[in-house]
Design an enzyme around this catalytic site. Sequence first.
Site, PDB file in Angstrom:
ATOM      1  N   HIS A   1       0.815  -1.226   0.000  1.00 44.88           N
ATOM      2  CA  HIS A   1       0.000   0.000   0.000  1.00 44.88           C
ATOM      3  C   HIS A   1       0.844   1.269   0.000  1.00 44.88           C
ATOM      4  O   HIS A   1       0.375   2.327   0.413  1.00 44.88           O
ATOM      5  CB  HIS A   1      -0.980   0.008   1.186  1.00 44.88           C
ATOM      6  CG  HIS A   1      -2.162  -0.884   0.972  1.00 44.88           C
ATOM      7  ND1 HIS A   1      -3.274  -0.481   0.249  1.00 44.88           N
ATOM      8  CD2 HIS A   1      -2.413  -2.162   1.352  1.00 44.88           C
ATOM      9  CE1 HIS A   1      -4.151  -1.475   0.215  1.00 44.88           C
ATOM     10  NE2 HIS A   1      -3.651  -2.506   0.868  1.00 44.88           N
TER      11      HIS A   1
ATOM     12  N   ALA B   1      -6.231 -14.429  -4.962  1.00 48.15           N
ATOM     13  CA  ALA B   1      -5.238 -14.740  -3.930  1.00 48.15           C
ATOM     14  C   ALA B   1      -4.266 -13.580  -3.703  1.00 48.15           C
ATOM     15  O   ALA B   1      -3.340 -13.681  -2.915  1.00 48.15           O
ATOM     16  CB  ALA B   1      -4.459 -15.998  -4.316  1.00 48.15           C
TER      17      ALA B   1
ATOM     18  N   ASP C   1       2.002  -3.685  -9.510  1.00 49.92           N
ATOM     19  CA  ASP C   1       1.634  -5.004 -10.036  1.00 49.92           C
ATOM     20  C   ASP C   1       2.013  -5.142 -11.512  1.00 49.92           C
ATOM     21  O   ASP C   1       2.602  -6.134 -11.928  1.00 49.92           O
ATOM     22  CB  ASP C   1       0.133  -5.243  -9.872  1.00 49.92           C
ATOM     23  CG  ASP C   1      -0.292  -5.275  -8.417  1.00 49.92           C
ATOM     24  OD1 ASP C   1       0.581  -5.277  -7.537  1.00 49.92           O
ATOM     25  OD2 ASP C   1      -1.508  -5.275  -8.160  1.00 49.92           O
TER      26      ASP C   1
END
Length: 393
Positions: free
Chosen positions: A37, A125, A174
């Site tokens: 985060h 996941a 990501d």
Amino acid sequence: MKKKLIAATTAHFKSVFQHEPESVFLSPGRINLIGEHVDYNDGFVLPAAINKYICFAISTSQTDEFTLVAQDLNETYRFNWSETLQPVDKMWVNYMLGVLHQMKMKGFSFAGLNVVFSSTIPMGAGLSSSAALECGFGYALNKLFKLGLSREEIALIGQQSEHTFVGVKCGIMDQFASVFGKKNHVIKLDCTSLEHEYHTADFKNYTLVLFDSHVKHTHLTSGYNDRRNEVEQGLNTIKTHYPSVQTFRDCTENQLESLRNELGETLYKRCHFVIQEIRRVNEAVKALDQNQFEQLGNLMFETHEGLSKEYEVSCAEVDFLVEFVKNKKQVIGSRMMGGGFGGCSINLVEKGSEKALFESISKAYREQFGITLSYYKVKISKGTSKVKKKIKN
């Protein structure tokens, strides 16, 4: 596992379209060792691509039509790329439409395309199957149509796709990890400038194990966007009092502490976590470079505590998984990984002890929550790539 995935995806393409695909691509999921985060908070992160993939089998066609086949879902979506692209009610389609939309906005044009894709990345996941889908599709379009895009541009297109067609204001980590992954290396990524460096990730006597809670609480998207708004609000307050602070990495704990009452407890906790996590990433890189794996493990435990108590993005199930291994000598580090509210814990585990550990934790987890646990041993792999030669069935 990789060969099997390529063979199965290629075979399915042949059965649907009655010919071999022209090209095959692999796009990996990712882990993040530490730095959660902070990718949207001007921080540093430490991700890596892993040996779980989405495989794309693709051929161009003579029409303007795109046919997308999600093999695992047994779903097909067809559309004309030259028409106006808008989000639809199938989420997996939106990730791909969003990428195509971004490329169209850059002025690129295409021939038709037939695509079959299949995955070994566990859904939900926290391993960024969405980024693998966006970036793999973007990478394939770039190669097939010789668009000349850099890897960085492909990662940014994937991120914008998620912002615009999916509605999640994700950071860049990501997509960057999926595209830039390097075998046996983690990436220290500056999420503001996109400057990055590789650090060797040879864990010696330890291995990376993910415990999949198999829960995904419904407030992931809303909770994620709420946290973004809270830290933005907190940072704006800090900047008002300390004009020299441009980002969280400029902010000291003393400065934050002086504004505790004005921020209120919730915003204070959110900002405190971010400042601490930026520090932890730098310490983790040092520990990794010096093979101080126990120090790295301690930092992982600290991160989880912050994610659970200060940033409040964990949940009872994942807290249980981390708490369970805390006093096991074969586990030197554990934390929640990903957006939160479910998903996986990532663990540094002594090689050879994985199976016994899984048996004990899965029994306890089933007794506590009535849920069957899964685990995945992962290796750090290279990023999105074209498969050099097709594997015959």
